[in-house]
Design a protein around this motif. Structure first.
Motif, PDB file in Angstrom:
ATOM      1  N   ALA A  38     -28.200 -53.731 -82.304  1.00  0.00           N
ATOM      2  CA  ALA A  38     -27.056 -53.112 -82.975  1.00  0.00           C
ATOM      3  C   ALA A  38     -27.589 -51.755 -83.423  1.00  0.00           C
ATOM      4  N   MET A  39     -26.868 -50.683 -83.106  1.00  0.00           N
ATOM      5  CA  MET A  39     -27.383 -49.331 -83.335  1.00  0.00           C
ATOM      6  C   MET A  39     -26.550 -48.561 -84.343  1.00  0.00           C
ATOM      7  N   LEU A  40     -27.238 -47.814 -85.190  1.00  0.00           N
ATOM      8  CA  LEU A  40     -26.599 -46.873 -86.103  1.00  0.00           C
ATOM      9  C   LEU A  40     -26.935 -45.471 -85.623  1.00  0.00           C
ATOM     10  N   ASP A  41     -25.912 -44.676 -85.341  1.00  0.00           N
ATOM     11  CA  ASP A  41     -26.079 -43.279 -84.932  1.00  0.00           C
ATOM     12  C   ASP A  41     -25.673 -42.409 -86.118  1.00  0.00           C
ATOM     13  N   GLY A  45     -21.581 -37.046 -84.338  1.00  0.00           N
ATOM     14  CA  GLY A  45     -20.860 -35.934 -83.722  1.00  0.00           C
ATOM     15  C   GLY A  45     -19.809 -36.409 -82.749  1.00  0.00           C
ATOM     16  N   THR A  46     -19.823 -35.831 -81.559  1.00  0.00           N
ATOM     17  CA  THR A  46     -18.817 -36.121 -80.535  1.00  0.00           C
ATOM     18  C   THR A  46     -19.159 -37.345 -79.698  1.00  0.00           C
ATOM     19  N   GLY A  47     -20.296 -37.977 -79.983  1.00  0.00           N
ATOM     20  CA  GLY A  47     -20.673 -39.183 -79.267  1.00  0.00           C
ATOM     21  C   GLY A  47     -21.638 -38.961 -78.122  1.00  0.00           C
ATOM     22  N   PHE A  48     -22.346 -37.835 -78.120  1.00  0.00           N
ATOM     23  CA  PHE A  48     -23.312 -37.517 -77.062  1.00  0.00           C
ATOM     24  C   PHE A  48     -24.269 -38.687 -76.828  1.00  0.00           C
ATOM     25  N   PHE A  49     -24.730 -39.316 -77.917  1.00  0.00           N
ATOM     26  CA  PHE A  49     -25.600 -40.488 -77.798  1.00  0.00           C
ATOM     27  C   PHE A  49     -24.836 -41.795 -78.020  1.00  0.00           C
ATOM     28  N   ALA A  50     -23.834 -41.798 -78.881  1.00  0.00           N
ATOM     29  CA  ALA A  50     -23.134 -43.045 -79.230  1.00  0.00           C
ATOM     30  C   ALA A  50     -22.444 -43.683 -78.027  1.00  0.00           C
ATOM     31  N   ILE A  51     -21.784 -42.892 -77.201  1.00  0.00           N
ATOM     32  CA  ILE A  51     -21.056 -43.459 -76.067  1.00  0.00           C
ATOM     33  C   ILE A  51     -22.017 -44.021 -75.011  1.00  0.00           C
ATOM     34  N   PRO A  52     -23.044 -43.270 -74.586  1.00  0.00           N
ATOM     35  CA  PRO A  52     -23.996 -43.877 -73.645  1.00  0.00           C
ATOM     36  C   PRO A  52     -24.693 -45.109 -74.231  1.00  0.00           C
ATOM     37  N   ALA A  53     -25.005 -45.076 -75.522  1.00  0.00           N
ATOM     38  CA  ALA A  53     -25.646 -46.232 -76.160  1.00  0.00           C
ATOM     39  C   ALA A  53     -24.729 -47.443 -76.111  1.00  0.00           C
ATOM     40  N   LYS A  55     -22.510 -48.171 -73.998  1.00  0.00           N
ATOM     41  CA  LYS A  55     -22.466 -48.684 -72.624  1.00  0.00           C
ATOM     42  C   LYS A  55     -23.744 -49.444 -72.256  1.00  0.00           C
ATOM     43  N   MET A  56     -24.843 -49.131 -72.931  1.00  0.00           N
ATOM     44  CA  MET A  56     -26.127 -49.788 -72.651  1.00  0.00           C
ATOM     45  C   MET A  56     -26.262 -51.138 -73.341  1.00  0.00           C
ATOM     46  N   LEU A  57     -25.504 -51.331 -74.437  1.00  0.00           N
ATOM     47  CA  LEU A  57     -25.665 -52.533 -75.252  1.00  0.00           C
ATOM     48  C   LEU A  57     -24.948 -53.743 -74.654  1.00  0.00           C
ATOM     49  N   GLU A  58     -25.444 -54.922 -75.026  1.00  0.00           N
ATOM     50  CA  GLU A  58     -24.762 -56.159 -74.660  1.00  0.00           C
ATOM     51  C   GLU A  58     -23.355 -56.140 -75.242  1.00  0.00           C
ATOM     52  N   GLN A  59     -22.453 -56.868 -74.632  1.00  0.00           N
ATOM     53  CA  GLN A  59     -21.043 -56.859 -75.022  1.00  0.00           C
ATOM     54  C   GLN A  59     -20.803 -57.159 -76.494  1.00  0.00           C
ATOM     55  N   ASN A  60     -21.606 -58.032 -77.064  1.00  0.00           N
ATOM     56  CA  ASN A  60     -21.371 -58.437 -78.453  1.00  0.00           C
ATOM     57  C   ASN A  60     -22.088 -57.531 -79.461  1.00  0.00           C
ATOM     58  N   LYS A  61     -22.742 -56.473 -79.004  1.00  0.00           N
ATOM     59  CA  LYS A  61     -23.458 -55.554 -79.891  1.00  0.00           C
ATOM     60  C   LYS A  61     -22.657 -54.264 -80.067  1.00  0.00           C
ATOM     61  N   LYS A  62     -22.852 -53.617 -81.213  1.00  0.00           N
ATOM     62  CA  LYS A  62     -22.068 -52.426 -81.547  1.00  0.00           C
ATOM     63  C   LYS A  62     -22.950 -51.223 -81.827  1.00  0.00           C
ATOM     64  N   VAL A  63     -22.322 -50.068 -81.664  1.00  0.00           N
ATOM     65  CA  VAL A  63     -22.857 -48.814 -82.178  1.00  0.00           C
ATOM     66  C   VAL A  63     -22.022 -48.481 -83.406  1.00  0.00           C
ATOM     67  N   TYR A  84     -13.104 -45.945 -72.148  1.00  0.00           N
ATOM     68  CA  TYR A  84     -12.927 -47.399 -72.274  1.00  0.00           C
ATOM     69  C   TYR A  84     -14.126 -48.063 -72.961  1.00  0.00           C
ATOM     70  N   VAL A  85     -14.612 -47.402 -73.986  1.00  0.00           N
ATOM     71  CA  VAL A  85     -15.723 -47.944 -74.780  1.00  0.00           C
ATOM     72  C   VAL A  85     -15.118 -48.499 -76.061  1.00  0.00           C
ATOM     73  N   ASN A  86     -15.277 -49.809 -76.278  1.00  0.00           N
ATOM     74  CA  ASN A  86     -14.637 -50.424 -77.450  1.00  0.00           C
ATOM     75  C   ASN A  86     -15.630 -51.091 -78.407  1.00  0.00           C
ATOM     76  N   ASN A  87     -16.917 -50.815 -78.232  1.00  0.00           N
ATOM     77  CA  ASN A  87     -17.903 -51.406 -79.140  1.00  0.00           C
ATOM     78  C   ASN A  87     -18.564 -50.344 -80.031  1.00  0.00           C
ATOM     79  N   ILE A  88     -17.748 -49.381 -80.444  1.00  0.00           N
ATOM     80  CA  ILE A  88     -18.202 -48.376 -81.410  1.00  0.00           C
ATOM     81  C   ILE A  88     -17.334 -48.473 -82.650  1.00  0.00           C
ATOM     82  N   GLU A  89     -17.970 -48.602 -83.808  1.00  0.00           N
ATOM     83  CA  GLU A  89     -17.261 -48.516 -85.088  1.00  0.00           C
ATOM     84  C   GLU A  89     -17.601 -47.171 -85.686  1.00  0.00           C
ATOM     85  N   ILE A  90     -16.589 -46.416 -86.063  1.00  0.00           N
ATOM     86  CA  ILE A  90     -16.778 -45.046 -86.531  1.00  0.00           C
ATOM     87  C   ILE A  90     -16.540 -44.982 -88.032  1.00  0.00           C
ATOM     88  N   PHE A  91     -17.490 -44.334 -88.722  1.00  0.00           N
ATOM     89  CA  PHE A  91     -17.429 -44.225 -90.177  1.00  0.00           C
ATOM     90  C   PHE A  91     -17.556 -42.765 -90.603  1.00  0.00           C
TER      91      PHE A  91
END
Length: 192
Positions: A38-41, A45-53, A55-63, A84-91
């Motif tokens: 589970a990753m904290l970015d 910003g615009t997701g330069f790292f968050a979106i690729p991350a 996509k790399m994580l298992e389905q049940n893991k979040k950024v 179509y990335v749905n495992n990012i929670e934005i704060f």
């Protein structure tokens, strides 16, 4: 002059030159992101790292993407939807004194090019540390302290040794450096 990146310049974060200088997926792998994390970015910003991350994580893991700018969060929300990335929670961060993330849920923290923007390094690191599981990793990426036409002014840049010292002072262990390219370095540590 403010050390905080102006969100009006967001297109620079997604430029062709930036992708050529630093491939996000390859960089995340070098820094130690694994599919089961589970990753904290921090400073997403615009997701330069968050979106690729994501996509790399298992389905049940979040950024967990955290930024001070509501504008950046809106751009990230739209980019995630488009890809179509749905495992990012934005704060939206309220400052460096507290983080709106639960304690002990994060396995990998990425602090990409924002550590030099903080005023209270130890407060910043201790608040991040609270979100981390034991034995989880933190990776701080920064600009090398050198004159160059891109990036922050040299007086805003941090020496690699300074970043390592701050992690050690905050109680992280197994601290090491990674040379990412001619302009950037990474410092990785592990929470005890």
């Amino acid at each position: 002059m403010s050390k905080i990146f102006d969100s009006k310049n967001y297109k620079r974060l997604e430029s062709k030159e930036r992708y050529e200088l630093m491939n996000p997926k390859e960089t995340l792998l070098k820094l130690g992101l694994e599919p089961e994390h589970a990753m904290l970015d921090v400073g997403s910003g615009t997701g330069f790292f968050a979106i690729p991350a994501a996509k790399m994580l298992e389905q049940n893991k979040k950024v967990y993407a955290l930024d001070l700018s509501a504008d950046m969060n809106l751009i990230l929300t739209e980019r995630a939807r488009e890809e179509y990335v749905n495992n990012i929670e934005i704060f939206l961060a309220k400052g460096e004194d507290s983080l709106p993330i639960q304690n002990n849920v994060i396995d990998f923290v990425l602090v990409a090019f924002v550590f030099h923007e903080t005023n209270e390094y130890q407060t910043f690191l201790q608040n991040i540390k609270k979100t981390m599981n034991s034995m989880s990793k933190i990776a701080i990426m920064e600009w090398k302290k050198q004159e160059e036409p891109i990036g922050p002014p040299i007086d805003h840049r941090l020496e690699e040794t300074f970043v390592k010292e701050q992690l050690e002072k905050a109680g992280f262990m197994n601290i090491n450096s990674i040379d990412l390219n001619g302009s950037h370095y990474g410092v990785v540590g592990v929470k005890k």
